[in-house]
Write a protein that holds these residues in place. Structure first.
Motif, mmCIF file in Angstrom:
data_model
loop_
_atom_site.group_PDB
_atom_site.id
_atom_site.type_symbol
_atom_site.label_atom_id
_atom_site.label_comp_id
_atom_site.label_asym_id
_atom_site.label_seq_id
_atom_site.Cartn_x
_atom_site.Cartn_y
_atom_site.Cartn_z
ATOM 1 N N SER A 42 -4.317 0.055 -17.240
ATOM 2 C CA SER A 42 -3.568 1.274 -17.507
ATOM 3 C C SER A 42 -2.206 0.939 -18.114
ATOM 4 O O SER A 42 -1.897 -0.218 -18.366
ATOM 5 N N LEU A 43 -1.416 1.956 -18.342
ATOM 6 C CA LEU A 43 -0.109 1.756 -18.970
ATOM 7 C C LEU A 43 0.948 1.457 -17.909
ATOM 8 O O LEU A 43 0.962 2.067 -16.838
ATOM 9 N N ILE A 90 -1.378 -4.295 -25.563
ATOM 10 C CA ILE A 90 -0.998 -3.240 -26.488
ATOM 11 C C ILE A 90 0.361 -2.720 -26.031
ATOM 12 O O ILE A 90 0.554 -2.427 -24.850
ATOM 13 N N LEU A 92 3.146 0.206 -26.510
ATOM 14 C CA LEU A 92 3.237 1.588 -26.995
ATOM 15 C C LEU A 92 4.640 2.135 -26.790
ATOM 16 O O LEU A 92 5.264 1.876 -25.762
ATOM 17 N N GLN A 105 5.280 13.558 -22.641
ATOM 18 C CA GLN A 105 5.573 12.519 -23.615
ATOM 19 C C GLN A 105 4.577 12.560 -24.767
ATOM 20 O O GLN A 105 3.420 12.923 -24.579
ATOM 21 N N PHE A 107 2.984 9.858 -27.561
ATOM 22 C CA PHE A 107 2.840 8.427 -27.710
ATOM 23 C C PHE A 107 2.542 8.031 -29.147
ATOM 24 O O PHE A 107 1.884 8.767 -29.891
ATOM 25 N N GLY A 108 3.010 6.840 -29.494
ATOM 26 C CA GLY A 108 2.634 6.237 -30.755
ATOM 27 C C GLY A 108 1.256 5.618 -30.648
ATOM 28 O O GLY A 108 0.649 5.590 -29.574
ATOM 29 N N PRO A 109 0.754 5.085 -31.761
ATOM 30 C CA PRO A 109 -0.607 4.539 -31.790
ATOM 31 C C PRO A 109 -0.731 3.180 -31.121
ATOM 32 O O PRO A 109 -1.833 2.718 -30.850
ATOM 33 N N ARG A 112 -1.121 -3.791 -31.151
ATOM 34 C CA ARG A 112 -1.989 -4.722 -30.434
ATOM 35 C C ARG A 112 -1.524 -6.143 -30.721
ATOM 36 O O ARG A 112 -1.582 -6.603 -31.856
ATOM 37 N N THR B 34 0.334 16.446 -14.782
ATOM 38 C CA THR B 34 0.102 16.319 -16.215
ATOM 39 C C THR B 34 -1.127 15.460 -16.474
ATOM 40 O O THR B 34 -1.326 14.450 -15.805
ATOM 41 N N TYR B 36 -3.394 13.361 -19.434
ATOM 42 C CA TYR B 36 -3.422 12.762 -20.754
ATOM 43 C C TYR B 36 -4.829 12.248 -21.045
ATOM 44 O O TYR B 36 -5.590 11.916 -20.146
ATOM 45 N N GLN B 38 -6.886 9.368 -23.520
ATOM 46 C CA GLN B 38 -6.685 8.202 -24.361
ATOM 47 C C GLN B 38 -8.009 7.718 -24.927
ATOM 48 O O GLN B 38 -8.935 7.381 -24.182
ATOM 49 N N SER B 41 -7.967 2.208 -28.675
ATOM 50 C CA SER B 41 -7.060 1.814 -29.748
ATOM 51 C C SER B 41 -6.089 2.916 -30.165
ATOM 52 O O SER B 41 -5.584 2.916 -31.293
ATOM 53 N N GLN B 42 -5.846 3.859 -29.268
ATOM 54 C CA GLN B 42 -4.853 4.899 -29.535
ATOM 55 C C GLN B 42 -3.946 5.071 -28.319
ATOM 56 O O GLN B 42 -4.295 4.682 -27.210
ATOM 57 N N GLY B 43 -2.787 5.675 -28.563
ATOM 58 C CA GLY B 43 -1.915 6.004 -27.455
ATOM 59 C C GLY B 43 -2.419 7.247 -26.735
ATOM 60 O O GLY B 43 -3.178 8.037 -27.301
ATOM 61 N N PRO B 44 -2.011 7.441 -25.491
ATOM 62 C CA PRO B 44 -2.422 8.639 -24.766
ATOM 63 C C PRO B 44 -1.956 9.911 -25.468
ATOM 64 O O PRO B 44 -0.915 9.926 -26.128
ATOM 65 N N PHE B 46 -1.214 14.029 -24.798
ATOM 66 C CA PHE B 46 -0.994 15.080 -23.810
ATOM 67 C C PHE B 46 -2.088 16.137 -23.920
ATOM 68 O O PHE B 46 -2.420 16.598 -25.009
ATOM 69 N N TYR B 87 -6.159 10.506 -17.767
ATOM 70 C CA TYR B 87 -5.169 10.122 -16.760
ATOM 71 C C TYR B 87 -4.518 11.359 -16.148
ATOM 72 O O TYR B 87 -4.124 12.282 -16.865
ATOM 73 N N LEU B 97 6.795 8.646 -13.524
ATOM 74 C CA LEU B 97 5.440 8.995 -13.935
ATOM 75 C C LEU B 97 4.618 7.732 -14.103
ATOM 76 O O LEU B 97 4.794 6.999 -15.067
ATOM 77 N N PHE B 99 1.076 5.838 -14.647
ATOM 78 C CA PHE B 99 -0.302 5.951 -15.103
ATOM 79 C C PHE B 99 -1.184 5.154 -14.152
ATOM 80 O O PHE B 99 -1.008 3.958 -13.992
ATOM 81 N N GLY B 100 -2.155 5.839 -13.520
ATOM 82 C CA GLY B 100 -3.121 5.135 -12.695
ATOM 83 C C GLY B 100 -4.216 4.555 -13.566
ATOM 84 O O GLY B 100 -4.048 4.387 -14.771
ATOM 85 N N LYS B 101 -5.342 4.270 -12.964
ATOM 86 C CA LYS B 101 -6.433 3.648 -13.713
ATOM 87 C C LYS B 101 -7.190 4.646 -14.560
ATOM 88 O O LYS B 101 -7.924 4.268 -15.470
#
Lengths: 116, 109
Positions: A42-43, A90, A92, A105, A107-109, A112, B34, B36, B38, B41-44, B46, B87, B97, B99-101
């Protein structure tokens, strides 16, 4: 919603070197954030970068390893210094968005990064 | 800091409604919920946010019971393109905030 771009989109680097990642947003924002997402994970928030002040780092992340610049309201950079294979992730950036107080929020792409 | 618990994965078929539940027993009075999405290969991205009761937008609905200790993201009539990680975040203030799994949703034909 804000449109965010990151450069580079990906890179392969040698251990011991440094890489600077750029984040550009199409509107002025006060708060920008940098995250790391390790493979299959995760992030994790690295730091918060507000224009005009020093970045605030989360536990486990230090400025010497991840220096951040925030020269204006639309741009930020994150440098990954003295890289090791464990830094392969990655990265971000994100910016504040949504109605005031909602803490949403955009997010950007992502960038990597692979460290050999 | 409210923690969240979600199923690790869910499977569905195209056209079905998918409900993903998130538990957040320690939610604070001022916390928002909230969600999200994902893609690889991309950001999350909303999806939706709520504080109580029900919120609906063009993408999803969010159901929050009176005690706010859980929430359910509802995706109507999913398609293959809804395959993603979802998420659930709970908190107030960006640095809280976490982010969990997330929940890996796989939609099959």
């Amino acid at each position: 919603s804000a449109v965010i771009s990151q450069k580079p989109s990906r890179d392969i680097c040698q251990r011991g070197t440094s890489l600077t990642i750029q984040c550009q947003v199409d509107s002025q924002v006060t708060m920008m954030f940098w995250y790391r997402q390790q493979p299959g994970q995760s992030l994790t928030l690295i730091a918060t970068a507000n224009q005009g002040s020093e970045a605030t780092y989360e536990s486990g992340f230090v400025i010497d390893k991840f220096p951040i610049s925030r020269p204006n309201l639309t741009f930020s950079t994150l440098t990954v210094s003295n890289m090791s294979p464990e830094d392969s992730s990655i990265y971000l950036c994100s910016v504040e968005g949504g109605a005031s107080g909602t803490d949403t929020q955009y997010f950007g792409p992502g960038t990597r990064l692979t460290v050999l | 800091l409210a923690k969240t618990t979600q199923p690790i994965s869910m499977d569905s078929y195209e056209g079905q409604e998918v409900n993903i539940t998130c538990s957040h027993n320690n939610i604070a009075t001022n916390d928002y919920i909230t969600w999200y999405q994902q893609f690889p290969s991309q950001g999350p991205r909303f999806i939706i946010q709520g504080y109580k009761t029900k919120v609906t937008n063009e993408v999803a609905s969010l159901f929050i019971p009176a005690d706010r200790k859980s929430s359910t993201l509802s995706l109507p009539r999913v398609s293959l393109s809804d395959t993603a990680v979802y998420y659930c975040l709970v908190g107030r203030g960006y640095s809280t905030l976490t982010f969990g799994k997330g929940t890996m949703l796989l939609v099959s034909p």
